[in-house]
Enzyme design. Structure first.
Site, PDB file in Angstrom:
ATOM      1  N   HIS A 291      -8.603 -28.316  20.624  1.00 37.24           N
ATOM      2  CA  HIS A 291      -7.370 -28.620  19.913  1.00 37.24           C
ATOM      3  C   HIS A 291      -7.558 -29.916  19.418  1.00 37.24           C
ATOM      4  CE1 HIS A 291      -3.099 -28.886  18.883  1.00 37.24           C
ATOM      5  NE2 HIS A 291      -3.052 -30.102  19.609  1.00 37.24           N
ATOM      6  N   ASP A 293      -6.137 -33.014  17.381  1.00 34.66           N
ATOM      7  CA  ASP A 293      -4.909 -33.580  16.546  1.00 34.66           C
ATOM      8  C   ASP A 293      -5.455 -34.259  15.261  1.00 34.66           C
ATOM      9  OD1 ASP A 293      -2.556 -32.787  18.277  1.00 34.66           O
ATOM     10  OD2 ASP A 293      -3.792 -33.975  19.991  1.00 34.66           O
ATOM     11  N   ASP A 403       0.701 -26.104  19.953  1.00 35.17           N
ATOM     12  CA  ASP A 403       1.245 -27.512  20.316  1.00 35.17           C
ATOM     13  C   ASP A 403       2.048 -28.011  18.971  1.00 35.17           C
ATOM     14  OD1 ASP A 403       1.514 -30.014  21.342  1.00 35.17           O
ATOM     15  OD2 ASP A 403      -0.054 -31.053  20.398  1.00 35.17           O
ATOM     16  N   HIS A 615       1.433 -31.864  13.160  1.00 35.53           N
ATOM     17  CA  HIS A 615       2.533 -32.144  14.216  1.00 35.53           C
ATOM     18  C   HIS A 615       2.593 -33.386  15.159  1.00 35.53           C
ATOM     19  CE1 HIS A 615      -0.730 -30.190  16.702  1.00 35.53           C
ATOM     20  NE2 HIS A 615      -0.539 -31.185  17.491  1.00 35.53           N
TER      21      HIS A 615
HETATM   22 ZN   LIG Z   1      -1.449 -31.336  19.274  1.00 31.71          ZN
END
Ligand SMILES: [Zn+2]
Length: 1078
Positions: A291, A293, A403, A615
């Site tokens: 994951h 970001d 997420d 996000h």
């Molecule tokens: Zn995230």
């Protein structure tokens, strides 16, 4: 009977008659603790298994020669640039910095003679920060994490020739979670962190000892975590202690003996991929993931490097672990890789072809789903799926969004329209009030569309592939009545680089254990996310009824993200509107003439806007650097947009009105697809009435009648009354004490209430400052008291009063309350505009509207529809929604009457009983110490209406967000020329939201997918109010064929168009796309 004789057998036993010595029962906790000590650091590390993990090492010259070039000014130069500089000698122990700086190392490696024949040689490099290993000729090979995590790089075979070989290491001065000071990772980054290079060694790995280490890790976990009333737990303890008993420091034989003993628990194949070939039925499916970001505690520029590091690691792991399947989403990250790391992109592409690297998600980024407009959600999929299809030959089938901070109720419908039938997520396990009740279920949209949703029961999307994660995949599984399978999504996220060899080794042990002793859920590797969902879909088609969840997946945390970083959110709204206008005008212009549809510019703008919807960006949870980045990107978007709009204006034959222009040939510029009649200021206190349909509306002079149509008077000292035909507004002390609907003959403000009252709250959530606002902030409510009110405008067409309110010594807000002349048959509203200077710390500013309306549910605009949420706190599920997301309006209606609150840039709202509350500004100090400080301009309005929530609110909210613009046209141009060639008539709940050109039209396409012949127009229409709606698309264009398509613009159903008319019927809250082929 009788006469027979039996020989009496004498029982002879070898069992000793006398006890040889006392034997005690094991004391479980002591024998369990002993297992950990066998593999851990500390006082025994030179005497336990750790001491045998290495079989020799070398460091320093002549084996490792280091030199370094420090990139200047926090720049991130390319390999070519960096390696062209002069390197200076460096050594282990030196410090490098500051935060965010980059240092390139030349590492000259000569393997010492005594290590040349060792089984496995690694370079161990640890500077407690991220790095990338490059070949001498500039190919990025593998990422390094630092701090003991992923510090190994395997030396290639060719290094075993006793000669010197060279690599480069690019050091980035940030950890996997950026540069937070101390241990609290969400505090604003420390700009002055330095990192010590603590290790640069050649290490010969004792492979069997390393295997035994992992064996003991897993058997130890079984001993610690299996229930003590299971035989499997006792057996684990016994086997582990037997291994320890067999161990002799320095004896390789004892390692091999230990491994043999471990097989009693793990089986024969627990350190090879063969373990997965046992043919037994697994229920947990492990999928590697990372994951990353796209921005968060580091800027975009660092993400580009994180992607390259992480995905190189995975390509490398796949070569060594054939069972390893890795999945990753976010087309933007793939695009960056393609642009900046073509070597890694090609490696990824080859693995995608092989099926081991699996793109997933179908969206541009893993975006927020609360705040982007409906069309933005559509474009996340359009741009995402088109990227995946054009680069990898396939679209994604699963929307992947582990997420994000809440899930829009229209996502299932949009997923289905983007060719995706499945959805994977996770974040709801963070709810801090109610536990979400399902693991695998059908998630149903406002329109009834469904997707199969799975939330990994291990409750993480960055699992460490521990024994406990595998166990929790069953113990926390909430849908086992229907189906007991689950996904285990493992791998370090962000800077951690995804799964590690340890993860893969641990999972092999877990599978071996399940097949040997059982009890642990059987985990499987070698299948992807789509395989997992394929099985679920098959079960469903064979009659398995998954439970359902209707409507939004409201996230009971991070409610502050609807408000934090107001400027960013405002830019999001404005850029969405700008893109709407450009696409509509450019589509029509390019059809009517040879105007070139600016596809590249539109794509660049959309990709920028979609990126900023990531996000952690749009929700406001990133560090300050990220908002510098997004400000710059939005500025670029607006600049490109302004330029296109200018080109379109000259195409339309209109120009901006300047102070110097003669006041002639004025028209109102409009992009809303319905009839409008509004007052428009023409300057110098003059106004006109813009009226009509199309892009240019005629302006008639505003007739001043004998009885003025709108007035303002100070009726008593400090009490002002604004009045038009429909409304009477009484303002005192800056708030509205009475709002009287003269037509409906009713008061709107609740008795004793103060509408438009500014209130401030203490805002110190439990931890996540930028993210969260907790219910207890409501207890600290304070009304702000205002300074004197003054009349600021008293024109024939509009009146206003202005009030300045001091918030604190440093902050203030100036609010204009305005009322315009009303038109017969058109609902009038009270408009507010405020200018705020905001310099607060951990405060929350809101504006309240206590209204005389009663309902247990309020309505909030969401993407392509409306969400109803409770106005009461009956249950914890109701209470949890004490702050919710809305788009352009929120509404509280009872039978026959209601009040809507409109806004131009806000997303946070609450309705508690009859109190409506619009959230304006927050002041969190982490992770951005300066979030929201400075000047803000905000508009909102109170729109009372007869009847329930209807098209008046929906359309007025659109108009409010798309004010008419005064322009001047060339004499030759009459507005009639620009009446819209496409109109939607019929049920007013139908909204023609988007008009654009077909993505693959031959004059538009940029060639990424095959082109279609001729020109086409795409129309997006939705039902905004939740009822079956009929309408007619009417066009003066020469349409040859018409199709209903999905949002990816695939033709699905041919429709009959006759004499330019196309009848349409939409389900409640349906989003429909039509393609008119010219
Ligand atoms: Zn995230």
């Amino acid at each position: 009977m009788g006469g027979e004789t039996f020989e009496i057998a004498t029982f002879k036993s070898s069992y000793p008659k006398l006890s040889a010595h006392p034997v005690g029962q094991w004391i479980p906790n002591i024998y369990k603790d002993r297992i950990s000590i066998f593999t851990s650091g500390g006082q025994y590390e030179t005497k336990n298994l750790r001491a045998m993990l290495s079989d020799g090492s070398a460091s320093g010259t002549p084996h490792i020669k280091l030199s370094v070039w420090d990139a200047p000014d926090l720049s991130r130069p390319t390999f070519k640039d960096a390696t062209n500089h002069k390197f200076k000698p460096a050594s282990v122990g030196e410090w490098f910095g500051p935060s965010w700086s980059t240092h390139w190392f030349k590492v000259q490696i000569t393997v010492p003679h005594e290590l040349l024949e060792k089984e496995l040689l690694e370079l161990h490099w640890d500077a407690n920060n991220e790095g990338m290993v490059w070949t001498e000729d500039g190919n990025p090979l593998q990422g390094l994490t630092g701090g003991g995590e992923r510090v190994e790089w395997i030396l290639p075979e060719k290094f075993r020739d006793g000669k010197e070989h060279m690599i480069y290491i690019e050091m980035a001065c940030n950890g996997m979670f950026g540069n937070a000071p101390g241990g609290d990772s969400i505090q604003p980054p420390d700009p002055n962190k330095y990192f010590q290079l603590s290790k640069a060694d050649i290490v010969a790995v004792n492979v069997e000892a390393r295997h035994l280490y992992i064996d003991m890790w897993e058997i130890g976990d079984a001993a610690r975590e299996f229930p003590t009333d299971s035989w499997e737990q006792h057996k684990a303890m016994k086997v582990a202690n037997d291994v320890i008993d067999a161990f002799e420091l320095g004896s390789q034989d004892s390692i091999l003996k230990g491994r043999k003993i471990a097989q009693e628990y793990l089986g024969k194949h627990a350190s090879s991929a063969k373990v997965y070939d046992s043919g037994t039925e697994p229920i947990v499916y492990g999928v590697g993931h990372c994951h990353i970001d796209t921005c968060w505690l580091w800027p975009w520029a660092e993400t580009k490097r994180k992607v390259a590091r992480s995905w190189s690691n995975q390509c490398d792991l796949m070569d060594r672990y054939p069972e390893h399947i890795f999945t990753c989403s976010q087309a933007q990250q793939y695009k960056w890789l393609k642009q900046y790391y073509p070597y890694v992109f090609d490696r990824v592409k080859a693995k995608v072809k092989k099926g081991t690297f699996q793109p997933v998600g179908g969206s541009w980024v893993e975006h927020d789903t609360n705040m982007p407009s409906g069309e933005s959600l559509v474009r996340q999929f359009v741009y995402g799926q088109r990227f995946f299809e054009s680069n990898f030959g396939e679209r994604c089938k699963t929307f992947w969004l582990p997420d994000t901070f809440g899930y829009s109720s229209q996502l299932p419908q949009l997923c289905r329209l983007a060719g995706m039938t499945r959805f994977f997520t996770q974040k709801l396990s963070w709810n801090n009030i109610n536990k979400f009740p399902h693991t695998t279920f059908n998630w149903v949209s406002l329109d009834g569309s469904q997707v199969i949703c799975h939330m990994a029961p291990a409750e993480t999307y960055t699992a460490e592939a521990n024994f406990g994660d595998v166990r929790r995949s069953v113990t926390q599984h909430k849908s086992m009545d229907q189906d007991n399978t689950s996904l285990l999504v493992f791998g370090k996220g962000d800077g951690g680089g995804g799964p590690t060899w340890e993860h893969l080794e641990k999972l092999r042990r877990c599978r071996g254990m399940s097949d040997t002793v059982g009890l642990l859920p059987r985990v499987h590797l070698g299948e992807g996310v789509e395989d997992f969902f394929d099985r679920l879909e098959k079960k469903a088609s064979n009659g398995l009824d998954f439970v359902t969840w209707y409507g939004e997946l409201y996230f009971e945390l991070h409610r502050g993200t609807y408000t934090t970083q107001a400027n960013n959110k405002r830019n999001n709204r404005k850029s969405e509107i700008m893109l709407h206008d450009i696409e509509q005008l450019a589509a029509l212009a390019s059809i009517k003439s040879d105007f070139k549809y600016p596809k590249k510019e539109i794509d660049d703008m959309w990709e920028g806007v979609l990126l900023c919807q990531f996000h952690d960006c749009l929700p406001g949870s990133s560090i300050e650097m990220c908002y510098d980045d997004s400000d710059e990107l939005y500025a670029k978007v607006f600049k490109t947009g302004e330029k296109i709009l200018k080109d379109l204006s000259s195409f339309l034959g209109v120009q901006e009105v300047t102070t110097l222009s003669p006041r002639e040939n004025l028209v109102a510029f409009n992009t809303m697809p319905w009839h409008r009649r509004e007052i428009i200021s023409t300057g110098n206190n003059q106004a006109g009435v813009a009226c009509g349909e199309g892009n240019l509306l005629n302006i008639k002079t505003f007739k001043i009648s004998e009885t003025p149509e709108v007035t303002v008077n100070e009726v008593r000292s400090g009490v002002f009354v604004l009045q038009n035909e429909q409304l009477t507004v009484e303002v005192e002390g800056g708030s509205i004490r009475s709002l009287y609907d003269r037509k409906a003959d009713r008061e709107i403000v609740a008795k004793g209430g103060k509408a438009n009252q500014l209130v401030i709250f203490d805002d110190k959530p439990l931890y996540w400052q930028a993210w969260d606002v907790e219910a207890y902030h409501l207890d600290s409510r304070k009304e702000l008291s205002s300074g004197p009110t003054k009349i600021s405008q008293s024109d024939a067409h509009q009146v206003s009063v202005v009030t300045e309110t001091k918030i604190s010594e440093k902050s203030w807000i100036k609010t204009y309350i305005s009322l315009s002349a009303a038109f017969k048959g058109q609902q009038s509203y009270v408009e507010m505009h405020s200018e705020v200077e905001w310099q607060e710390s951990m405060k929350f500013l809101k504006v309240e509207f206590p209204v005389d309306v009663r309902n247990t549910e309020a309505s909030y605009e969401t993407q392509f529809g409306i969400v109803r949420r409770p106005t009461h706190y009956n249950t914890t599920w109701d209470m949890a929604k004490f702050e919710v997301c809305c788009h352009k309006f929120a509404d509280l209606s009872e039978h026959g009457y209601g009040v809507s609150i409109l806004n131009d840039s806000k997303y946070g709202f609450a309705t508690c009983g009859n109190l409506m509350r619009l959230s304006l500004l927050r002041a969190p100090k982490a992770p951005d110490a300066h979030a929201d400080m400075g000047r803000h301009h905000i508009r909102w309005a109170i729109l009372p209406h007869q009847g329930e929530l209807g098209s008046t609110t929906v359309r007025t909210a659109y108009n409010f967000n798309n004010p008419l613009k005064l322009v001047q046209c060339q004499e030759s141009v009459t507005p009639a020329t620009f009446s819209n060639p496409i109109k939607l008539t019929g049920n007013p709940s139908l909204i023609l939201d988007t008009i654009k050109r077909g993505e693959d039209d031959e004059d538009v396409s940029r060639g990424e997918l095959s082109k279609g012949k001729g020109k086409s127009v795409i129309l997006r229409v939705y039902d905004s109010l939740g009822g079956t709606s009929k309408g007619t698309i009417e066009t003066t264009l020469d349409v040859k064929k018409a199709w209903k398509t999905n949002i990816l613009e695939d033709d699905e159903e041919e429709l009959k168009i006759e004499k330019g008319k196309l009848g349409i019927t939409l389900r409640p809250f349906e989003v429909a796309t039509f393609r008119l082929q010219l």
